[in-house]
Design an enzyme around this catalytic site. Structure first.
Site, PDB file in Angstrom:
ATOM      1  N   LYS A  66       0.872  -1.184   0.000  1.00  0.00           N
ATOM      2  CA  LYS A  66       0.000   0.000   0.000  1.00  0.00           C
ATOM      3  C   LYS A  66       0.899   1.221   0.000  1.00  0.00           C
ATOM      4  O   LYS A  66       1.790   1.338   0.852  1.00  0.00           O
ATOM      5  CB  LYS A  66      -0.922   0.035   1.212  1.00  0.00           C
ATOM      6  CG  LYS A  66      -1.771   1.321   1.212  1.00  0.00           C
ATOM      7  CD  LYS A  66      -2.884   1.299   2.221  1.00  0.00           C
ATOM      8  CE  LYS A  66      -2.438   1.751   3.582  1.00  0.00           C
ATOM      9  NZ  LYS A  66      -3.578   1.975   4.492  1.00  0.00           N
ATOM     10  N   ARG A 109     -10.406  -1.515   7.158  1.00  0.00           N
ATOM     11  CA  ARG A 109      -9.497  -2.485   7.791  1.00  0.00           C
ATOM     12  C   ARG A 109      -9.004  -1.992   9.152  1.00  0.00           C
ATOM     13  O   ARG A 109      -8.708  -2.772  10.057  1.00  0.00           O
ATOM     14  CB  ARG A 109      -8.372  -2.897   6.841  1.00  0.00           C
ATOM     15  CG  ARG A 109      -7.358  -1.835   6.409  1.00  0.00           C
ATOM     16  CD  ARG A 109      -6.353  -1.569   7.504  1.00  0.00           C
ATOM     17  NE  ARG A 109      -5.034  -1.235   7.038  1.00  0.00           N
ATOM     18  CZ  ARG A 109      -4.244  -0.345   7.647  1.00  0.00           C
ATOM     19  NH1 ARG A 109      -4.678   0.370   8.692  1.00  0.00           N
ATOM     20  NH2 ARG A 109      -3.030  -0.141   7.209  1.00  0.00           N
ATOM     21  N   SER A 197      -4.765  12.187  15.541  1.00  0.00           N
ATOM     22  CA  SER A 197      -3.391  12.357  15.053  1.00  0.00           C
ATOM     23  C   SER A 197      -2.575  13.169  16.054  1.00  0.00           C
ATOM     24  O   SER A 197      -1.715  13.950  15.689  1.00  0.00           O
ATOM     25  CB  SER A 197      -3.416  13.042  13.689  1.00  0.00           C
ATOM     26  OG  SER A 197      -4.188  14.227  13.759  1.00  0.00           O
ATOM     27  N   ASP A 220       0.415   5.879  14.489  1.00  0.00           N
ATOM     28  CA  ASP A 220       0.958   4.996  13.453  1.00  0.00           C
ATOM     29  C   ASP A 220       2.246   5.553  12.864  1.00  0.00           C
ATOM     30  O   ASP A 220       2.660   5.182  11.778  1.00  0.00           O
ATOM     31  CB  ASP A 220      -0.090   4.773  12.340  1.00  0.00           C
ATOM     32  CG  ASP A 220      -0.567   6.078  11.728  1.00  0.00           C
ATOM     33  OD1 ASP A 220      -0.120   7.160  12.181  1.00  0.00           O
ATOM     34  OD2 ASP A 220      -1.374   6.029  10.788  1.00  0.00           O
ATOM     35  N   LYS A 224       3.826  10.424  17.154  1.00  0.00           N
ATOM     36  CA  LYS A 224       2.419  10.566  17.549  1.00  0.00           C
ATOM     37  C   LYS A 224       2.229   9.879  18.898  1.00  0.00           C
ATOM     38  O   LYS A 224       2.943   8.920  19.233  1.00  0.00           O
ATOM     39  CB  LYS A 224       1.488   9.911  16.527  1.00  0.00           C
ATOM     40  CG  LYS A 224       1.333  10.691  15.226  1.00  0.00           C
ATOM     41  CD  LYS A 224       0.251  10.048  14.373  1.00  0.00           C
ATOM     42  CE  LYS A 224       0.256  10.601  12.971  1.00  0.00           C
ATOM     43  NZ  LYS A 224      -0.656   9.863  12.085  1.00  0.00           N
TER      44      LYS A 224
HETATM   45  P1  NAD Z   1      -8.447  13.239  10.526  1.00  0.00           P
HETATM   46  O1  NAD Z   1      -7.441  14.203  10.040  1.00  0.00           O
HETATM   47  O2  NAD Z   1      -9.715  13.096   9.779  1.00  0.00           O
HETATM   48  O3  NAD Z   1      -8.792  13.565  12.055  1.00  0.00           O
HETATM   49  C1  NAD Z   1      -7.750  13.872  12.966  1.00  0.00           C
HETATM   50  C2  NAD Z   1      -8.268  13.717  14.386  1.00  0.00           C
HETATM   51  O4  NAD Z   1      -7.198  14.024  15.287  1.00  0.00           O
HETATM   52  C3  NAD Z   1      -9.401  14.657  14.729  1.00  0.00           C
HETATM   53  O5  NAD Z   1     -10.184  14.043  15.736  1.00  0.00           O
HETATM   54  C4  NAD Z   1      -8.649  15.862  15.289  1.00  0.00           C
HETATM   55  O6  NAD Z   1      -9.469  16.674  16.115  1.00  0.00           O
HETATM   56  C5  NAD Z   1      -7.577  15.168  16.095  1.00  0.00           C
HETATM   57  N1  NAD Z   1      -6.393  15.990  16.306  1.00  0.00           N
HETATM   58  C6  NAD Z   1      -5.730  16.731  15.380  1.00  0.00           C
HETATM   59  N2  NAD Z   1      -4.680  17.347  15.959  1.00  0.00           N
HETATM   60  C7  NAD Z   1      -4.696  16.977  17.273  1.00  0.00           C
HETATM   61  C8  NAD Z   1      -3.865  17.275  18.380  1.00  0.00           C
HETATM   62  N3  NAD Z   1      -2.819  18.103  18.267  1.00  0.00           N
HETATM   63  N4  NAD Z   1      -4.172  16.710  19.578  1.00  0.00           N
HETATM   64  C9  NAD Z   1      -5.253  15.869  19.713  1.00  0.00           C
HETATM   65  N5  NAD Z   1      -6.062  15.559  18.685  1.00  0.00           N
HETATM   66  C10 NAD Z   1      -5.772  16.109  17.483  1.00  0.00           C
HETATM   67  O7  NAD Z   1      -7.678  11.845  10.637  1.00  0.00           O
HETATM   68  P2  NAD Z   1      -8.259  10.376  10.590  1.00  0.00           P
HETATM   69  O8  NAD Z   1      -8.264   9.897   9.189  1.00  0.00           O
HETATM   70  O9  NAD Z   1      -9.499  10.298  11.410  1.00  0.00           O
HETATM   71  O10 NAD Z   1      -7.072   9.572  11.317  1.00  0.00           O
HETATM   72  C11 NAD Z   1      -6.854   9.739  12.703  1.00  0.00           C
HETATM   73  C12 NAD Z   1      -5.517   9.117  13.063  1.00  0.00           C
HETATM   74  O11 NAD Z   1      -5.566   7.706  12.802  1.00  0.00           O
HETATM   75  C13 NAD Z   1      -4.331   9.643  12.257  1.00  0.00           C
HETATM   76  O12 NAD Z   1      -3.226   9.783  13.128  1.00  0.00           O
HETATM   77  C14 NAD Z   1      -4.060   8.533  11.257  1.00  0.00           C
HETATM   78  O13 NAD Z   1      -2.729   8.518  10.817  1.00  0.00           O
HETATM   79  C15 NAD Z   1      -4.396   7.332  12.091  1.00  0.00           C
HETATM   80  N6  NAD Z   1      -4.699   6.115  11.334  1.00  0.00           N
HETATM   81  C16 NAD Z   1      -4.249   4.957  11.842  1.00  0.00           C
HETATM   82  C17 NAD Z   1      -4.510   3.776  11.161  1.00  0.00           C
HETATM   83  C18 NAD Z   1      -4.049   2.471  11.740  1.00  0.00           C
HETATM   84  O14 NAD Z   1      -4.106   1.445  11.066  1.00  0.00           O
HETATM   85  N7  NAD Z   1      -3.666   2.436  12.975  1.00  0.00           N
HETATM   86  C19 NAD Z   1      -5.223   3.797   9.962  1.00  0.00           C
HETATM   87  C20 NAD Z   1      -5.725   5.007   9.508  1.00  0.00           C
HETATM   88  C21 NAD Z   1      -5.464   6.172  10.211  1.00  0.00           C
END
Ligand code: NAD
Length: 319
Positions: A66, A109, A197, A220, A224
């Site tokens: 990916k 996923r 994030s 991830d 973070k």
């Molecule tokens: P998004 O950009 O749509 O939302 C971001 C979220 O983080 C919001 O709730 C926002 O308010 C919050 N946020 C932003 N800055 C912040 C800070 N300084 N302190 C606290 N909260 C903060 O992102 P998303 O697509 O919902 O993804 C959220 C997270 O999940 C990202 O870090 C992304 O990389 C991660 N992610 C992980 C996986 C995995 O497999 N583990 C998969 C997809 C996404």
């Protein structure tokens, strides 16, 4: 090679498909039949991240990658911040087999991984679901969690509270009351999903009650962090993959500071194949560090490709 565009994915792969594919993947990893290659993840500046997650599943016959990342300015352009594509190759010949839109698949996923952990590790009678985060992934997380436990209500916290009504709307669709709360009220939750994030811990050990299951899904990448390392130190910690958990997952901080030993982290696949009992008592805090492994992406992309072929969908190209 079959191209399966993003717009087709919703009609090809359901959350139930994703759950089954991810569960099978974690089990294959535990049996040593599938493994992930090291993650490449680069900062592009301006908060943008780009990288590659890849692996080989011998049992499932999947080899692929990916490619994608996180582009925080996208929301203002009407795009989601996560952008990715999955490429599948024939494991015997290396020939390209498919290119699949990876955005919805990533959400499905990721939510499936969290749901597998809730299914296996949360107390059966869990009633209150807490969500920390309200971005693109949060609604998927809420829907997937609601499939594996009979929650009676949902509480949510987000650094940007104006985003919470969107999560409340998802709860309403599921017929669940939703309340925006402050972090100390997360103590009311039986299950907490963190999906932000954030670069620093929001959820502290004092915000979590005994017996809670946490699915920490947002961390991830190096740097973070969503939860206080003391939470991991006091919990039974599980991960999709230990190598990713200690480098790019939530455990990077607890292991880095010496609060948690790497050897104390159990791959969740061990629970799925019966090699680890999972939760041992009603009062134990269980914590799943879901970093997102390449094999999850390959597994759900393979479902999309198989369905598209069955139904004569997608675009066949000669390469
Ligand atoms: P998004 O950009 O749509 O939302 C971001 C979220 O983080 C919001 O709730 C926002 O308010 C919050 N946020 C932003 N800055 C912040 C800070 N300084 N302190 C606290 N909260 C903060 O992102 P998303 O697509 O919902 O993804 C959220 C997270 O999940 C990202 O870090 C992304 O990389 C991660 N992610 C992980 C996986 C995995 O497999 N583990 C998969 C997809 C996404």
């Amino acid at each position: 090679m079959l191209i399966v565009p993003e717009a087709l994915i919703a009609s090809l792969v359901s959350p139930e498909d994703a759950f089954a594919a991810v569960e099978a993947t974690f089990a294959a990893m535990a049996r040593g039949e599938a493994y992930n290659f090291p993650v490449v993840r680069e900062a592009l500046g301006g908060g943008r991240q780009y990288g590659f997650k890849s692996g080989l599943d011998r049992a499932g016959g999947q080899l692929g990658v990916k490619a994608g990342g996180y582009f925080p300015g996208n929301a203002e352009k009407g795009l989601i911040n996560h952008q990715s594509s999955v490429f599948l190759f024939d494991p015997e010949t290396g020939r390209p087999q498919a290119m699949v839109g990876g955005n919805l698949l990533t959400a499905l996923r990721t939510a499936a991984a969290s749901a597998v952990s809730i299914d296996r590790l949360a107390r059966p009678e869990a009633k209150v679901l807490g969500i920390v985060g309200a971005g693109h992934q949060a609604g998927f997380q809420l829907r997937a969690a609601a499939r594996v436990r009979r929650f009676e209500r949902v509480i949510g916290w987000n650094l940007h509270p104006e985003m919470l009504p969107r999560l409340g709307a998802v709860a309403a669709e599921l017929g669940l009351p939703f309340e925006a709360v402050d972090l100390p009220r997360m103590r009311e939750a039986d299950v907490i999903v963190t999906i932000t994030s954030s670069p620093a811990a929001s959820l502290m050990a004092a915000h979590v009650s005994p017996g809670t299951h946490l699915a920490c899904m947002g961390t991830d990448t190096v740097g973070k962090q969503e939860v206080e390392p003391a939470l991991l130190a006091g919990a039974s910690v599980f991960a999709d993959e230990v190598a990713q958990s200690v480098t790019i997952g939530e455990a990077q901080h607890a292991v880095g500071s010496g609060a948690l030993a790497e050897a104390a982290i159990t791959p969740i696949g061990q629970v799925l194949v019966g090699a680890h009992p999972g939760r041992r008592s009603a009062g134990e805090i269980t914590l799943f560090d879901g970093t997102g492994v390449g094999l999850q992406d390959l597994a759900v992309a393979a479902v999309a490709v198989a369905r598209a072929r069955e139904r004569g969908m997608g675009i066949e190209v000669r390469v």
